[in-house]
Motif scaffolding. Structure first.
Motif, PDB file in Angstrom:
ATOM      1  N   ILE A   1      -3.426  -6.419  -6.999  1.00  0.00           N
ATOM      2  CA  ILE A   1      -3.191  -7.326  -5.876  1.00  0.00           C
ATOM      3  C   ILE A   1      -3.980  -6.893  -4.638  1.00  0.00           C
ATOM      4  O   ILE A   1      -4.585  -7.705  -3.954  1.00  0.00           O
ATOM      5  CB  ILE A   1      -1.689  -7.388  -5.534  1.00  0.00           C
ATOM      6  N   LEU A   2      -3.971  -5.600  -4.377  1.00  0.00           N
ATOM      7  CA  LEU A   2      -4.664  -5.100  -3.191  1.00  0.00           C
ATOM      8  C   LEU A   2      -6.182  -5.068  -3.386  1.00  0.00           C
ATOM      9  O   LEU A   2      -6.919  -4.835  -2.435  1.00  0.00           O
ATOM     10  CB  LEU A   2      -4.168  -3.696  -2.833  1.00  0.00           C
ATOM     11  N   GLY A   3      -6.616  -5.299  -4.613  1.00  0.00           N
ATOM     12  CA  GLY A   3      -8.048  -5.261  -4.869  1.00  0.00           C
ATOM     13  C   GLY A   3      -8.574  -3.850  -4.985  1.00  0.00           C
ATOM     14  O   GLY A   3      -9.740  -3.568  -4.725  1.00  0.00           O
ATOM     15  N   LEU A   4      -7.700  -2.940  -5.396  1.00  0.00           N
ATOM     16  CA  LEU A   4      -8.095  -1.538  -5.476  1.00  0.00           C
ATOM     17  C   LEU A   4      -8.177  -1.023  -6.906  1.00  0.00           C
ATOM     18  O   LEU A   4      -8.293   0.170  -7.128  1.00  0.00           O
ATOM     19  CB  LEU A   4      -7.110  -0.667  -4.689  1.00  0.00           C
TER      20      LEU A   4
ATOM     21  N   PHE B   1      -8.639   9.624   0.631  1.00  0.00           N
ATOM     22  CA  PHE B   1      -8.810   8.194   0.409  1.00  0.00           C
ATOM     23  C   PHE B   1      -9.064   7.834  -1.051  1.00  0.00           C
ATOM     24  O   PHE B   1      -8.520   6.870  -1.554  1.00  0.00           O
ATOM     25  CB  PHE B   1      -9.962   7.667   1.253  1.00  0.00           C
TER      26      PHE B   1
ATOM     27  N   GLN C   1     -13.072   0.702  -4.256  1.00  0.00           N
ATOM     28  CA  GLN C   1     -13.604  -0.167  -3.207  1.00  0.00           C
ATOM     29  C   GLN C   1     -14.576   0.609  -2.305  1.00  0.00           C
ATOM     30  O   GLN C   1     -14.188   1.601  -1.687  1.00  0.00           O
ATOM     31  CB  GLN C   1     -12.422  -0.677  -2.391  1.00  0.00           C
TER      32      GLN C   1
ATOM     33  N   GLU D   1      -6.501   6.829  -3.232  1.00  0.00           N
ATOM     34  CA  GLU D   1      -5.880   5.562  -2.865  1.00  0.00           C
ATOM     35  C   GLU D   1      -6.632   4.359  -3.415  1.00  0.00           C
ATOM     36  O   GLU D   1      -6.197   3.232  -3.290  1.00  0.00           O
ATOM     37  CB  GLU D   1      -5.816   5.427  -1.338  1.00  0.00           C
TER      38      GLU D   1
ATOM     39  N   PHE E   1     -10.144   3.771  -2.745  1.00  0.00           N
ATOM     40  CA  PHE E   1     -11.371   3.390  -2.084  1.00  0.00           C
ATOM     41  C   PHE E   1     -12.167   4.643  -1.756  1.00  0.00           C
ATOM     42  O   PHE E   1     -11.653   5.747  -1.755  1.00  0.00           O
ATOM     43  CB  PHE E   1     -11.124   2.576  -0.820  1.00  0.00           C
TER      44      PHE E   1
ATOM     45  N   SER F   1       0.827  -1.188   0.000  1.00  0.00           N
ATOM     46  CA  SER F   1       0.000   0.000   0.000  1.00  0.00           C
ATOM     47  C   SER F   1       0.881   1.266   0.000  1.00  0.00           C
ATOM     48  O   SER F   1       0.599   2.239  -0.704  1.00  0.00           O
ATOM     49  CB  SER F   1      -0.886  -0.061   1.235  1.00  0.00           C
TER      50      SER F   1
END
Lengths: 208, 208
Positions: free
Chosen positions: B77-80, B104, B84, B107, B109, B15
């Motif tokens: 990988i982070l699902g972002l 945020f 989100q 980033e 999400f 992250s």
DNA sequence: TAGATTGTTAATCGATTAACAATC
DNA sequence: TAGATTGTTAATCGATTAACAATC
């Protein structure tokens, strides 16, 4: 004061134990076992005992720990038996939320002043915050005259390092950093980075 | 989507890398070495390479990493890579500060709704927060209909566990917990505890 | 080819857990 | 004495760092 060297995580957990002990104290409990206390803090009993083992012997075998005794012992170790004066730099969203939070005093420290570069900010917030909010150019002088050793940084990333430099120069020894700046400080100064965005980003991973 | 198992700290640092890469990208940098990127993130190059090694091969020996490629890989990988949706429970001091923080979205999400038990609170904050603030009794229904999997808890300690229970029941898989409550959740749900008071308490130790 | 830098293995370090003897 | 629970040692686990062969 003997300077003990403790693992970071152990120090953190001592702080947790301390809060739990206070709660036990308030409810009139006089003795706790490592199992009870660890349960309240969310750790394993064996870890609690190990942590305490780093700093001394406080319990009675077969019986447990005296709530008051242990609580005071931990306060002493953490350096919180006398109210620890803390300054806050940056009174934006996060900074002002922390100021208003207030629950800190019970923990053994007190935010005695806050600083911001935005003059409007300074004026409008002083009364509603319960602590004096001063222009940031008074920071160095204030820290020095009040002998402050602990500071919280909640400024935008770009300003983080220069604020840290000022603080360190005036003798601050421990910084809780909420800015996303990666601070470089001399040996002997402790920085604890709390990166909220990264924290949130990283839990997202576990949701998939 | 393959489910990879990564060390917690590695996920956290991914992250961090992600944010640094975005900054590189904004300044037009196309390639970074592990040394550059690690420097920006405040870690050792060798650790960065190890972290990336957990998830694949992204670099070119002798050259470094492509900023855009790596950034997108990490997002994935982070699902972002898709925004989100996150809900926030508790709109007190800390909760509202986080809502206002805003950074945020960049980033990956977005806080799509917030909830509070205090009706006055709900009314007074809805407009100024930029997200709908709803009564907490609508939480469960909202989470379910919107398929929310990530939540932030910023309620008083006493309410923490029951909020967590509701969230988990509706399918939330990851919780960032700012309340000092020690949450117990079923296997497969990730809780990340951020205890500000303990954090501050523990740095005080290092100031003496 | 020579220089640079990755990917990965092995070594180190620190922190957690298990086990149990000491002792109230 | 018997039961309970600490303090501590040893075993395990996970994470960090160093070293270097692979390769662009």
């Amino acid at each position: 004061m003997e300077k003990i060297d403790l693992p970071r995580r152990t120090v953190y957990r001592l702080s947790l134990y301390q809060r739990c002990l206070q709660k036990f104290r308030e409810t009139g409990v006089e003795t706790v076992s490592s199992e009870d206390l660890a349960g309240a803090a969310g750790v394993k009993p064996t870890q609690l005992r190990k942590d305490l083992g780093h700093v001394g012997q406080f319990g009675t075998r077969g019986l447990g720990y005296g709530v008051t005794t242990l609580s005071e012992a931990i306060s002493g170790i953490l350096g919180l038996s006398i109210l620890q004066p803390v300054v806050m730099v940056g009174v934006g969203n996060l900074g002002s939320a922390l100021l208003r939070y207030g629950g800190f005093r019970r923990e053994g420290f007190e935010i005695i002043a806050a600083f911001d570069s935005d003059t409007e900010h300074v004026k409008s917030t002083t009364e509603e915050m319960g602590v004096p909010v001063l222009p940031v150019d008074q920071l160095a002088a204030y820290v020095q005259t009040h002998g402050v050793r602990v500071a919280i940084i909640a400024v935008p990333e770009a300003a983080g390092q220069s604020v840290a430099d000022d603080l360190v120069e005036q003798g601050v020894k421990a910084i809780l950093n909420f800015s996303s700046a990666v601070l470089s400080v001399p040996e002997g100064v402790m920085v604890n980075q709390v990166d909220l965005a990264a924290e949130l980003g990283s839990i997202c991973f576990f949701a998939s």
